[in-house]
Each structure stands twice: as structure tokens, then as C-alpha cells.
Design an enzyme around this catalytic site. Structure first.
Site, PDB file in Angstrom:
ATOM      1  N   ASP A 160      -2.612   2.675  -6.106  1.00 40.38           N
ATOM      2  CA  ASP A 160      -1.709   2.679  -4.968  1.00 40.38           C
ATOM      3  C   ASP A 160      -1.649   1.364  -4.214  1.00 40.38           C
ATOM      4  OD1 ASP A 160      -4.302   2.969  -4.214  1.00 40.38           O
ATOM      5  OD2 ASP A 160      -3.909   4.434  -2.637  1.00 40.38           O
ATOM      6  N   GLU A 161      -2.320   0.340  -4.677  1.00 42.05           N
ATOM      7  CA  GLU A 161      -2.287  -0.922  -3.956  1.00 42.05           C
ATOM      8  C   GLU A 161      -2.040  -2.062  -4.920  1.00 42.05           C
ATOM      9  OE1 GLU A 161      -5.405  -1.870  -1.298  1.00 42.05           O
ATOM     10  OE2 GLU A 161      -5.773   0.226  -0.747  1.00 42.05           O
ATOM     11  N   ASP A 218       0.864  -1.176   0.000  1.00 40.46           N
ATOM     12  CA  ASP A 218       0.000   0.000   0.000  1.00 40.46           C
ATOM     13  C   ASP A 218       0.902   1.228   0.000  1.00 40.46           C
ATOM     14  OD1 ASP A 218      -3.043   0.901   1.304  1.00 40.46           O
ATOM     15  OD2 ASP A 218      -1.358   2.300   1.389  1.00 40.46           O
TER      16      ASP A 218
END
Lengths: 374, 472
Positions: free
Chosen positions: B151-152, B55
Site C-alpha cells: 500500500d505504499e 499511501d
């Protein structure tokens, strides 16, 4: 039958009539050309029961009569005759023999009696339309390629000729594309009379033949219920009219495009021609050419076939949305080949919408080409 | 999805890979299930396989701060256009977080809590770029990547023990920090769900290992809504069943959960017990998305077609871009809109011809929009476009004028049909299961997630508002 005529006149007349001679038929008589001599002229006729072409030449007729000579042989012989004059004379006897003399050449060939040769359909001199032959020829040349060759769909295998007082236009639609050519009457010319308002649906096959015998002067057209007659001075062509409803082509030509490119006609034509070098016979229907714009000044033309690829960038000016669609290259090239202008506009309406080629100025033509489904 | 922060979101529909478990008990009492012998997961792995979940901390805000080191000590909010005053918080840095600024809330509210915050407009292309650079780093360790938003990302590590995976996690954390100057938190575990919870466990710049030995202690006490695909509505229903923690969920009889929540219930139950055998596929073998969509919360309520058009245009561009990446075309367009009173509606239509260009998608969406009479005077706070019935572009057949005429005729015919019947016929025409109503997907718990909203809407039908009615 006995007559003498000019070899050159005869050759031209034979070549015209030959275009309407049936190629494969159950009636051997139709594989020949009818020569009918009487009253100072010889009438030559070819007729395959759909299209009939007749040419009349002046001759010194000393004995009237009508004979049918195999078209191909007659054309070959006439082409090779050594002297500017030629003499035809039938000889009486058991066999039907016609003697053809020119210079020192002396042919004796078989003929068939002309009595049973079918009569060309009569077309009364009604529903008249007169157009300059050159203009008619141009209209045909710019549209007839877009006729379907599938005779089972008559409306798609003909061209619509429509005239109004100051213009004439011809339209062909084969189901996947539309070609429209327009001619404006030279209203500044005092000798030019307004055109009659007419609308004829003419088989493409007749137009392809007509195109080759058109020359200078006017073409007079007359129609009966089922036929159309083209009078071209010493020649005439009779054809069936297509009895079908033509598509409402006005509705097919899109107007409010989303993208518009302007391109040099030759440049784009050369690019598409290059792309088609990669087509093999089996690729013909399956290898589309892809058009994609990059920015406002570049069109990427991309072709992939089993043989290889072509990627070429063409300079354009783009207004509106980016373009990304694929076409049958043949449809594009056939249109581009008959565009006379130096620059041409192409209007697009999304990836699965129609593309229109049209002049930068004026309305002399419109080619609507449908893309390939995604 | 979480209320109103669905900026630049997209949905990915995946086939659920799980099967209904052969359940035994029917009556449930929390805790009873695990007491039955053989039902307890013993923590051994059938093979050595580990999963990382990375993350990127405060991703948008962190990327912005790279360009603006002068703001490092200030509260920073990335959000909708401040000039229009009613923007939404898309991301914030830790300093803003301390003033309890929340993602998704109105900028005005955020600024009331944290008046000193600096608001920066989002630069999506930069986020995309950084996201790709991060993915490139992950790829040094594995080809098994499944990204979830910018973002992950999950990283599948086949044949790696948790110990080895932990070492890799630290390497990734350090490499990203060194090469991108961004921090990440990494969860290391033996299931995707636990890895994800692990990356959430400690932030920023941290690695958390959830092992078969510690998961009961670390994961089970967590509130059940921390799990992926447990939205507020499902959470509320679970609470009413006295299921408050992930542990409560794990101890509940899966058969009961299946009966109550369908396959999604079973999936959650397995996930809570660390039994979801889900693995990260190779990027090359990942099933292509079944629909591609984009949605955005509007900084200002939009009224009518004219105001919605620019946003629809933007959404269409985004969707077209992703269709292009996969060389696909789509046969169905869906318009999603949420009113300022948070009522969400979806309207979809199958198209006469598959489309893929931004212009075509835009027009199809505009057409759907203009046909909804209520949209004339309904203020909208969210708009989305989703394209489905995807198919490879390939080389198509030549279109004919007849196709075009038939297509427009078919369109007219479809319009005169009641919507749902048309959809039923459409569904009937496909391989069973290939095409289902959107609302069925929701209740069946298939994954529908959103880039910015980490909670799937799959588990929370009601969250999607009253779209069950007029849907699809």
C-alpha cells in the site's frame, strides 16, 4: 594347417571374435584373429588382453595348426566369399601364406604363426550362474548405457550383476544417474531352476560386446578371482572382473517421493527427442531440459539452447507437489528409450533431489536421474 | 517491528548508500550543532528533483469495502479468522479507527472496544491485484518506483520542481480515486523521508507538500518516532538524550549520533535535516533484495511442529513465489519465531545446495524447526522464513551422487560445529561486507522492513527481542 568349413558359420565366428580384437596396440599379433584347427573343429579367438571372445565351428580338419590373420581383412574376405564352403590351407615356403578358396575365388594372404598368440585366461568352472541369454541381453540393454566411459573410475564404468534364487538384476551408475533392470525368474516353468546367489561387477565394455553375441539358450557364467567367463554354446567371452567396491545403490534409490507423475512413455520420449533437436555439439552438456508442472495434468517441457527454444506440454497425472527442475535431456531420453511399458512413473523429490523413473506396476526397472544444480 | 502485526511481512535488506559525515564537534547539546556556521541546510536543491510518497488509505479495509458497499457506514476490521476467536486486526476503516481499534491488536480486544464492527477475513490476492493496478498508474509518471509493502510507494520525479510534482500528486490522487475507487494520501517533498512524513500528514485523499521552506515548521515538531526506522527502543534511547522531536534530532551533532548509534545514527540525522540524498532508482536498476522472507502473526498460538507446519507451508509458498519473480535461488534459510511471551528467536542454516521451490524451502524450514528442542512446548505467536545468500538460478552444473553424499556429510559436519563458528567461517568465505550476521545488520541500521509494519526493525534491535543472543 588345412581345413574346410561352412562359410556362414565362419562369418559368424569371425564377426564375434572380431569384437574383442584390439584396435590400436603395440602387439600386431593382437590385431588379428587366431584360427586354431584341430580334431574336427576350428577355434577362432579375438583378445585385446581385457576381453577375449572365442567361437568354435565344426570343420573338416585335414591338418592341425594355428595361424593369425588380420581381423578386418579376414572379416571382409569372409563376407564376400562366393560359395557356401571355404577351404583354408597354409603353404610351406619362405613367406607365411594362407590360401583361402571358395568357389572360384582363390585368395593368398599373409598370416602370422599362432604359437605366440596369448592364451585366454583360464576360468575354473566354479561360482556358476546360469541365466537365459535373452534375459541377460535385456538386462544389459537396459542398463549399460548408464555406465561411465571413464576407465579411471572402475566402479562407475561397470555393471553390477546380482542374482538371487528368483531374480537377477543389473545396475549401472555413472555418478550422475543410476540404471537398474530386474528380471524375475519364471517360477511357473518347471524346467527353470533357481538362480545361484551371485554378485559380479563386470566392465561395461565387456557387456557391450557380450550384448551383441548373445542369442538363444542359456548363458553360463563362471568367475575366478580376476575373471569372468560367459559360456554361450559355441561362443565364449572372457573378461576381467572389476576389482572395486560398487556403490551402495540401494541407498541411492529414493523411496519417499514428494511428487509423482504418470505419463505416456512414447509421448514424453517424443517430446524430449524434439527438445534435443535444438542441441548443437557445444550445447550437449550445457542445455538442460526443464520440467515444470501446471496443475495436476500438465507437464511443461522447456528447452533453451543457443539455437532456439522448445516449449511443449505433455499430458500427465500429478500427485503431490508441483515440480520445477532441470535435467540433462540425454539422461532422460536414454532411460525412456529402454522403458518397454506404455506408461511410466516419474517420482520427484524437490528441485535438487533425485528423479526416479519406474514402472507403474512391478519393479522391472528404476532409473534415478539427478537434476542440475540451481 | 511493531508488536505482532507482522502479517505477510517481508524483509528487504539494502545496502546503505550513505557515508559517515565528516563531523566536527564531539560533545553535543541539542541545538548546538545547527549554531555552527555552515551546518545549516539552506534549502536549495542541487538539481530539480522531487519525490512523492503515496499511501493507500486503510488499504485492506478499503479494498474490502469496494465489494461490500453495504458496510460503508459500519466499522470494518480486516483480520484473522474470527471463528478462531484469537485473530489479529490487520486493517480497519476510519469508523473502526474512531473506536481506537488498532492494527495488530487481538480481535477480541478490538471487538470489545467496537462491538458493532464487522470482521472480514483478508483476501491477499485482491490486495495484490489492487496494489499492482496502483503501481501501473504511478508508472505513467515515472519509472522510478520503490514500493514498500502493498500500500505504499515512493515515486521519484527527476527534473521536476516541487510545484510540478504537486500537480502530479494531485493527478495521481484523482486517477486512483477514479480508476480504483480508492483514496490515497500523497507526500510531496525533496527527500524520501519527508515525502513519507508528508503522506502521513493528512489523510485521507490529500496531498501534503513538504518544501525546503516549510519543513522546519511541519516536520520538526513531529515526535521523533514518526520517522521511518525509529522504533520504540531507539525512540526511548533518544528521549533519554532529550531528543523528542524530529527537530531535536536535526539539531543534534551528527558525529555524536554516529558514535552513539553507528551509521544508522548518521543516516537518521541527515534524514531529519532533509539531507538524505537518497533517490528512487529506476525499477530496472534497483538492487535486488539480499534476502527474501515472509512472516505472519498467528491468529492462535501454535504449539509444536504439527501446528506450525501449515503456516510454514504457507510462508514457504510465499517466499518461493517471490524468489521465482526474481529467478533466484537461495543458499541460506532462516527461521524466525516469536513466543507468546514475545521473545523472538532466529535460527539459520546454510544449505548444501541453493534451493528455490516451495517444497524445498518448506522442508528446510521444517528441519530447522524440528531441531529446536524448545519449540516442542513453546507457544508461538509469530513465524517467519527468510531466504538469503541469493543467487541467480541460471543453468547449473549436473549434480552427482557424490555431491549429494558430500552435501549430507557437510550438513552433518556443520551440525556438529558450534553454530557461531560455522557462521564465522561462512562469512569469512565471502567478499567482505557481502555477508554479515543478522544482528550486525540490525545494529548497523540497515533497512529491514516489514510489509505491514512501516517501522524498520533496523533501528530497534531490542524490538526483535533477545535474538541477539542465539542469532544468527
Amino acid at each position: 594347417m588345412k581345413f574346410m568349413t561352412d562359410t556362414g558359420d565362419l562369418l559368424e565366428a569371425v564377426l564375434h571374435a572380431q569384437k574383442a580384437v584390439a584396435v590400436r596396440t603395440s602387439m600386431p599379433l593382437l590385431e588379428g584373429i587366431l584360427l586354431e584347427a584341430s580334431g574336427g573343429q576350428v577355434r577362432l579367438v579375438g583378445y585385446d588382453m581385457e576381453i577375449g571372445i572365442q567361437s568354435v565351428i565344426p570343420a573338416d580338419v585335414s591338418e592341425s595348426g594355428a595361424i593369425v590373420i588380420d581381423a578386418r581383412m579376414l572379416a571382409d574376405i569372409t563376407r564376400k566369399l562366393p560359395d557356401p564352403l571355404v577351404r583354408f590351407e597354409t603353404v610351406s615356403g619362405d613367406r607365411e601364406i594362407v590360401q583361402i578358396r571358395s568357389g572360384r575365388a582363390f585368395f593368398s594372404v599373409n598370416y602370422r604363426a599362432g604359437d605366440n598368440y596369448p592364451v585366454l585366461p583360464e576360468v575354473a568352472r566354479e561360482n556358476r550362474l546360469v541365466l537365459p541369454q535373452r534375459e541377460l541381453q535385456s538386462l544389459i540393454a537396459r542398463t549399460v548405457f548408464a555406465c561411465s566411459t571413464d576407465d579411471s573410475r572402475p566402479a562407475l564404468s561397470g555393471c553390477l550383476l546380482e542374482s538371487t534364487p528368483d531374480q537377477a538384476e543389473m545396475v549401472a551408475i555413472d555418478g550422475f544417474r543410476l540404471a537398474l533392470a530386474r528380471h524375475h525368474r519364471d517360477t511357473g516353468d518347471e524346467d527353470s531352476e533357481p538362480y545361484a546367489v551371485r554378485s559380479f561387477l563386470i566392465p561395461g565394455k565387456a557387456l557391450r560386446e557380450l550384448q551383441q553375441i548373445l542369442g538363444d539358450g542359456d548363458a553360463e557364467m563362471y568367475t575366478s578371482e580376476n575373471h569372468i567367463l560367459f559360456e554361450l554354446g559355441s561362443s565364449r567371452l572372457v573378461s576381467r572382473l572389476t576389482q572395486a567396491e560398487f556403490l551402495n545403490y540401494q541407498g541411492i534409490i529414493p523411496t519417499n517421493e514428494l511428487s509423482l507423475i504418470t505419463v505416456n512413455t512414447d509421448a514424453l520420449r517424443s517430446t524430449i527427442e524434439r527438445s534435443m533437436l535444438l542441441l548443437s555439439a557445444s550445447d550437449q552438456t550445457r542445455s538442460p531440459v526443464r520440467f515444470r508442472t501446471h496443475g495436476e495434468d500438465t507437464l511443461e517441457v522447456y528447452m533453451v539452447t543457443s539455437r532456439g527454444t522448445l516449449d511443449e506440454q505433455v499430458k500427465i497425472q500429478l500427485q503431490g507437489e508441483d515440480i520445477d527442475c532441470t535435467f540433462n535431456p540425454r539422461y532422460i531420453i536414454e532411460a525412456l528409450r529402454v522403458v518397454p511399458d506404455e506408461r511410466v512413473e516419474m517420482a520427484f523429490k524437490g528441485g535438487v533431489g533425485p528423479c526416479v523413473l519406474r514402472p507403474v506396476e512391478g519393479d522391472a526397472f528404476a532409473y534415478v536421474i539427478l537434476p542440475l544444480r540451481t | 517491528m511493531k508488536t505482532g502485526c507482522a502479517s505477510s511481512g517481508y524483509s528487504v535488506f539494502r545496502r546503505s548508500r550513505s557515508r559517515i559525515p565528516p563531523g566536527a564537534g564531539v560533545i553535543f547539546v541539542a541545538g548546538e550543532y545547527l549554531q555552527a556556521p555552515g551546518n545549516i541546510y539552506d534549502g536549495t536543491m542541487p538539481d530539480r528533483r522531487s519525490v512523492l510518497h503515496v499511501d493507500m488509505n486503510n488499504f485492506f479495509a478499503s479494498v474490502e469495502l469496494l465489494e461490500r458497499p453495504d458496510l460503508a457506514d459500519r466499522a470494518v476490521i480486516v483480520g484473522g479468522d474470527i471463528a478462531r476467536r484469537r485473530g489479529v486486526v490487520l486493517a480497519k476503516n476510519d469508523i473502526a479507527k474512531r473506536s481506537s481499534v488498532q492494527t495488530g491488536e487481538a480481535l477480541v480486544d478490538a471487538l470489545r472496544k467496537c462491538p458493532s464492527a464487522v470482521v472480514l477475513p483478508p483476501q491477499r490476492e485482491r490486495y495484490q491485484e489492487y496494489s499492482e493496478r496502483a503501481m501501473a498508474i504511478y508508472r505513467r509518471y515515472s519509472q522510478r518506483l520503490r514500493s514498500m509493502g502493498l500500500d505504499e510507494c515512493w515515486i521519484g520525479l527527476e527534473d521536476r520542481s516541487l510545484k510540478e510534482a504537486t500537480r502530479i500528486a494531485h493527478e495521481i490522487r484523482c486517477t486512483v480515486r477514479a480508476e480504483l475507487r480508492l483514496t490515497v494520501s500523497v507526500g510531496v517533498s525533496f527527500t524520501l523521508t519527508f515525502a513519507k512524513l508528508g503522506s502521513d500528514y493528512k489523510k485521507p485523499d490529500a496531498v501534503t507538500v513538504i518544501s525546503p521552506q516549510n519543513y522546519r515548521g511541519l516536520i520538526w515538531p513531529l515526535p521523533v518516532e514518526r520517522m521511518l526506522f525509529v522504533g520504540p527502543v531507539l525512540a526511548e534511547r533518544l528521549h533519554r538524550l532529550a531528543i523528542h522531536t524530529i527537530g531535536d534530532l536535526a539539531r543534534t551533532d551528527p558525529e555524536t549520533l554516529f558514535q552513539l548509534f553507528g551509521r544508522h545514527g548518521s543516516d537518521l540525522s541527515r534524514a531529519a535535516r532533509g539531507e538524505d540524498g537518497d533517490r528512487v532508482e529506476l525499477e530496472s536498476e534497483q538492487e535486488p533484495a539480499r534476502s527474501i522472507g515472509a512472516m505472519r502473526t498467528t491468529p492462535v498460538d501454535l504449539l509444536g511442529l504439527d501446528e506450525a507446519a501449515p503456516l510454514l507451508r504457507e510462508l514457504a509458498e510465499e517466499v518461493a513465489g517471490r524468489l521465482a519473480e526474481q529467478e533466484q535461488a537461495a543458499g541460506t534459510v532462516k527461521l524466525i519465531y516469536r513466543s507468546s511471551s514475545f521473545e523472538t528467536t532466529t535460527r539459520q542454516r546454510s544449505l548444501p545446495l541453493p534451493i528455490y521451490s516451495a517444497g524445498d524451502i518448506y522442508r528446510a524450514a521444517m528441519e530447522l524447526f524440528s531441531e529446536q528442542s524448545e519449540l516442542g512446548d513453546l507457544p508461538l505467536r509469530l513465524l517467519g522464513i527468510t531466504m538469503s545468500r541469493l543467487e541467480p538460478r541460471g543453468v547449473g552444473a549436473q549434480l552427482s551422487f557424490a555431491d549429494l553424499m558430500n552435501a549430507s556429510a557437510a550438513e552433518r559436519a556443520a551440525e556438529s560445529q558450534p553454530d557461531s563458528r560455522a557462521v564465522d567461517r561462512l562469512i569469512a568465505g565471502f567478499t567482505p561486507g557481502l555477508l554479515r550476521r543478522g544482528r550486525d545488520l540490525l545494529t548497523a541500521g540497515e533497512i529491514v522492513y516489514d510489509e505491514r509494519d512501516k517501522r524498520g526493525v533496523g533501528a530497534s534491535p531490542a524490538e526483535s527481542g533477545p535474538d541477539g543472543g542465539p542469532d544468527p
